[in-house]
Design a protein around this motif. Structure first.
Motif, mmCIF file in Angstrom:
data_model
loop_
_atom_site.group_PDB
_atom_site.id
_atom_site.type_symbol
_atom_site.label_atom_id
_atom_site.label_comp_id
_atom_site.label_asym_id
_atom_site.label_seq_id
_atom_site.Cartn_x
_atom_site.Cartn_y
_atom_site.Cartn_z
ATOM 1 N N SER B 206 39.235 21.636 45.241
ATOM 2 C CA SER B 206 38.721 22.083 46.532
ATOM 3 C C SER B 206 37.911 23.368 46.417
ATOM 4 O O SER B 206 37.990 24.115 45.440
ATOM 5 N N ALA B 207 37.125 23.625 47.463
ATOM 6 C CA ALA B 207 36.118 24.680 47.418
ATOM 7 C C ALA B 207 36.743 26.063 47.468
ATOM 8 O O ALA B 207 37.774 26.283 48.099
ATOM 9 N N ALA B 208 36.090 27.018 46.815
ATOM 10 C CA ALA B 208 36.555 28.399 46.816
ATOM 11 C C ALA B 208 35.375 29.302 46.498
ATOM 12 O O ALA B 208 34.292 28.838 46.129
ATOM 13 N N PHE B 209 35.611 30.576 46.669
ATOM 14 C CA PHE B 209 34.585 31.567 46.365
ATOM 15 C C PHE B 209 35.248 32.671 45.540
ATOM 16 O O PHE B 209 36.216 33.288 45.987
ATOM 17 N N THR B 210 34.752 32.861 44.333
ATOM 18 C CA THR B 210 35.254 33.923 43.469
ATOM 19 C C THR B 210 34.181 35.005 43.377
ATOM 20 O O THR B 210 33.033 34.712 43.052
ATOM 21 N N ASN B 211 34.573 36.225 43.697
ATOM 22 C CA ASN B 211 33.617 37.334 43.675
ATOM 23 C C ASN B 211 34.253 38.472 42.886
ATOM 24 O O ASN B 211 35.101 39.195 43.395
ATOM 25 N N VAL B 212 33.846 38.597 41.640
ATOM 26 C CA VAL B 212 34.572 39.486 40.721
ATOM 27 C C VAL B 212 33.700 40.634 40.219
ATOM 28 O O VAL B 212 32.494 40.475 40.026
ATOM 29 N N ILE B 213 34.347 41.769 40.027
ATOM 30 C CA ILE B 213 33.683 42.937 39.435
ATOM 31 C C ILE B 213 34.516 43.413 38.244
ATOM 32 O O ILE B 213 35.734 43.593 38.383
ATOM 33 N N THR B 214 33.850 43.622 37.120
ATOM 34 C CA THR B 214 34.531 44.171 35.951
ATOM 35 C C THR B 214 33.753 45.393 35.471
ATOM 36 O O THR B 214 32.557 45.284 35.187
ATOM 37 N N GLU B 215 34.440 46.522 35.414
ATOM 38 C CA GLU B 215 33.785 47.741 34.930
ATOM 39 C C GLU B 215 34.359 48.122 33.579
ATOM 40 O O GLU B 215 35.576 48.139 33.398
ATOM 41 N N VAL B 216 33.469 48.410 32.638
ATOM 42 C CA VAL B 216 33.903 48.708 31.271
ATOM 43 C C VAL B 216 33.268 50.027 30.838
ATOM 44 O O VAL B 216 32.041 50.155 30.814
ATOM 45 N N ASP B 217 34.117 50.967 30.483
ATOM 46 C CA ASP B 217 33.598 52.257 30.039
ATOM 47 C C ASP B 217 33.964 52.462 28.571
ATOM 48 O O ASP B 217 35.144 52.577 28.240
#
Lengths: 254, 439
Positions: B206-217
């Motif tokens: 079924s439908a979904a929305f994935t909105n991801v942020i990954t910060e790498v320092d």
């Protein structure tokens, strides 16, 4: 084994082969010699089933069957092998994977059991020795980064592995130094048998010192203009191809 | 301007949420809400959205998962847990941490591997670095993520600390029109080292929305290898951003594999801010059906003596659409930059489509830079060569396609992961089964 009758073929509407007639029996080695542009590579391409060429007239029978409707892969499975003049580089496809797939396709076709990776490796190692190829080449991408000589020896190796009934060798000598040429010729000679035949296509006589043919044919402008025994190759070596328009080698005026 | 109703719907979803959490996080969400409310979804007329219209995201607002997630048993997701590898594992469902499925083993002193919101709760404030790299002023999706911030990895490595086992982040979507907003924060101090597998998958169709942020320092000399695997179902919208900052002598390597999603947009922003930093960024996208795979990179060389190796390859079949937009920016001071960017696309059908926009912008004069892009079909002469050895045309095509993709798979340094993706690629390729036995 192979009978070619009045074969006309070309590419993109241009006729290149203009009526080839040729008969090859089991156990025989035939050489086709000719100048550039005479149609040598077209003939090998047509025999191997390259769809880039269009056949407009004539017939080809192989082992008593009409060859022309067969796809390239079916011809290979039925025992025709083309050693390419310019072997194709295929990055990412390892020599080993590719050859095992090819060998097992042929074995399946003949109802023989397939070889597992181990048995294949053993067999391949033996055949590679025949062509003095570095076994490390098995794990490299097909022909990628191979020297000109390695590519041609790799073609010979493939041929030895697949054990074709009819081997067609398209200018296998081009780009080979004399040592590599001897190695390839030795490998090819080891395949000679009363059940097999070969068609050796070459511009130069040199290769035929090592793969001695039973018959030599001269191809010019899409036709076989002269046929003879192995001595014909030597005559050609002396007089070149300029006599062709007159009819006989050796009659070339200075 | 985008559809104001969608923005309102997201605002309403926000009001429904009453999480019990530190004030700092509440304010962080509110700031996100405020900016998202102002920006709305990006206008499709804008250049960076020209080829990807985000149709499904403009249709409706997805809602954040509420209540506790329906957790699958470990057996149900056994294969997704990478049983063949020893990993440190964090599992998230619809963006929420699942302690029962996660498993963090022994860690070296100086290493923190935990879930981000747990870390915030323990800390009582926001960790350093959160939103320091993401574009929270202009990017709607960063703000949408901030307002609904779910959970994700909090990784902190003290100087010189190395975690040998890969850190496996498994983000599962249970569908049901859920919006998941995972957030990962990675702080790698001087000379530290880690391998991260960031993986996305669906539990159903079924439908979904994935909105991801990954910060790498990456601090000086840090070494981070980052695998990103997008294998969500064909009904999922996926927007993923990785934002990376590199100090001197650091190395960052990224391998993105995009198989899944209805629409997947992956953005990698990488700033080389210290001398002798190196990045290697590779990607493989395999788009079939009507999938849209949209990959974008922005790599900035701000200082001298840094190196970039970028190779993005796409296989686009049926009616799918592949997009590559890559910029390598070399600032005036970034002398002796060594940057190479390549995008190659293989079209397997007449209706497949590719937009490729490789770009170099160079303001320094002593640099070694190149870029290139090719889009084409399989080469007939290669097919003929394979056929002339007895391979059926379909098998020849499958083998050549597999080889095209193999160049990226081969850059995966973890052997078990490489083998896994190689077999998975084969299963996903048209006629892949024809060549399975030969490989």
């Amino acid at each position: 084994m192979l009978t070619i009758k009045n074969l006309h073929a070309g590419v993109e509407g241009k006729e290149i082969l203009k009526g080839i007639n040729l008969e090859i029996k089991a156990g025989e080695v035939h050489a086709i010699m000719g100048p550039n542009g005479s149609g040598k590579s077209t003939l090998s391409g047509v025999l191997a089933g390259n769809e880039a060429f269009t056949i407009t007239e004539g017939e080809v029978t192989y082992l008593g069957e009409n060859l022309l409707p067969l796809s390239a892969e079916m011809r290979a499975l039925e025992g025709i092998f083309l050693a390419f003049q310019y072997p194709i580089e295929i990055p990412g496809v390892s020599n080993a994977h590719f050859l095992r797939a090819a060998l097992n396709a042929r074995r399946r076709h003949r109802d023989e059991p397939e070889l597992d990776a181990f048995d294949f490796q053993e067999l391949a190692k033996k055949k590679m020795e025949l062509f003095e190829l570095n076994p490390a080449l098995m794990d490299r991408s097909l022909n990628v980064g191979f020297s000109g000589g390695e590519k041609k020896r790799n073609e010979g190796f493939q041929m030895a592995l697949l054990e074709p009934t009819l081997a067609v060798m398209d200018e296998t000598d081009s780009g080979l130094d004399i040592d590599a040429l001897k190695i390839v010729a030795q490998g090819v000679n080891s395949l000679r048998s009363p059940e097999r035949a070969a068609l050796v296509i070459t511009h130069y006589q040199r290769l035929l010192d090592y793969i001695v043919p039973d018959f030599v044919h001269v191809l010019a402008d899409g036709r076989i203009v002269k046929s003879g025994g192995k001595e014909l190759a030597l005559e050609l070596e002396k007089s070149g191809y300029a006599w062709i328009n007159r009819g006989t080698p050796g009659e070339e005026g200075v | 301007m985008s559809n104001p109703t969608i923005t309102e719907e997201y605002r309403a979803h926000f009001t429904d949420l009453q999480p019990d959490e530190p004030e700092a996080l509440r304010l962080f969400r509110k700031a996100g809400l405020k900016t998202f409310g102002k920006l709305g979804l990006p206008a499709s007329s804008r250049e960076e959205w020209r080829y990807n219209k985000l149709t499904a995201l403009r249709d409706r607002a997805f809602r954040p998962a509420n209540g506790s997630p329906a957790e699958p048993s470990p057996e149900q997701i056994a294969d997704l847990l990478l049983p063949e590898m020893e990993t440190q594992r964090l599992v998230f469902i619809d963006g929420r941490h699942s302690p029962t499925l996660s498993r963090i083993g022994e860690l070296p002193p100086g290493a923190t591997v935990t879930n981000l919101t747990g870390h915030i709760a323990a800390l009582g404030e926001l960790p350093a670095g959160l939103n320091s790299l993401a574009d929270h002023e202009h990017d709607p999706f960063t703000n949408l993520n901030s307002m609904f911030l779910g959970d994700g990895l909090y990784l902190d490595l003290a100087a010189g600390v190395a975690i040998e086992q890969p850190i496996h982040l498994l983000f599962l979507s249970s569908g049901d029109e859920y919006l998941a907003s995972p957030r990962n924060l990675i702080n790698a101090a001087e000379g530290s080292r880690a391998v991260i597998i960031e993986s996305y998958a669906s539990l159903n169709d079924s439908a979904a929305f994935t909105n991801v942020i990954t910060e790498v320092d990456c601090a000086p000399g840090a070494d981070i290898v980052h695998y990103k695997l997008q294998r969500e179902n064909g009904a999922t919208q996926h927007i993923g951003q990785s934002l990376v900052r590199q100090a001197e002598n650091s190395r960052y390597k990224s391998v993105e594999i995009v198989f899944g999603g209805d629409m997947t947009r992956r953005f990698l922003k990488l700033d080389l801010l210290g001398e002798n930093a190196e990045c290697e960024v590779n990607a493989l996208y395999l788009a079939r059906g009507e999938q849209v795979h949209d990959l974008r990179t922005r790599i900035t060389h701000a200082v001298p003596n840094c190196a970039t190796r970028e190779l993005y390859k796409g296989i686009v079949d049926e009616k799918a659409h592949g997009i590559f937009d890559g910029l390598v920016y070399v600032a005036r001071d970034a002398q002796v930059t060594d940057a190479h960017q390549t995008n190659r696309n293989l079209l397997l059908s007449q209706d497949a489509r590719v937009n490729s926009m490789p770009r170099l912008e160079i303001y320094a004069d002593d640099v070694k830079c190149s870029h290139g892009s090719t889009t084409g079909q399989l080469e007939e002469e290669q097919i003929f060569y394979l056929r002339s050895r007895g391979l059926a045309p379909d098998a020849a095509r499958a083998l050549l396609t597999f080889a095209f993709a193999g160049e990226i798979i081969d850059t995966i340094e973890l052997a078990p992961l490489r083998q896994r993706l190689s077999s998975e690629l084969l299963r996903r390729l048209p006629q892949g089964e024809l060549i399975e036995e030969t490989l």
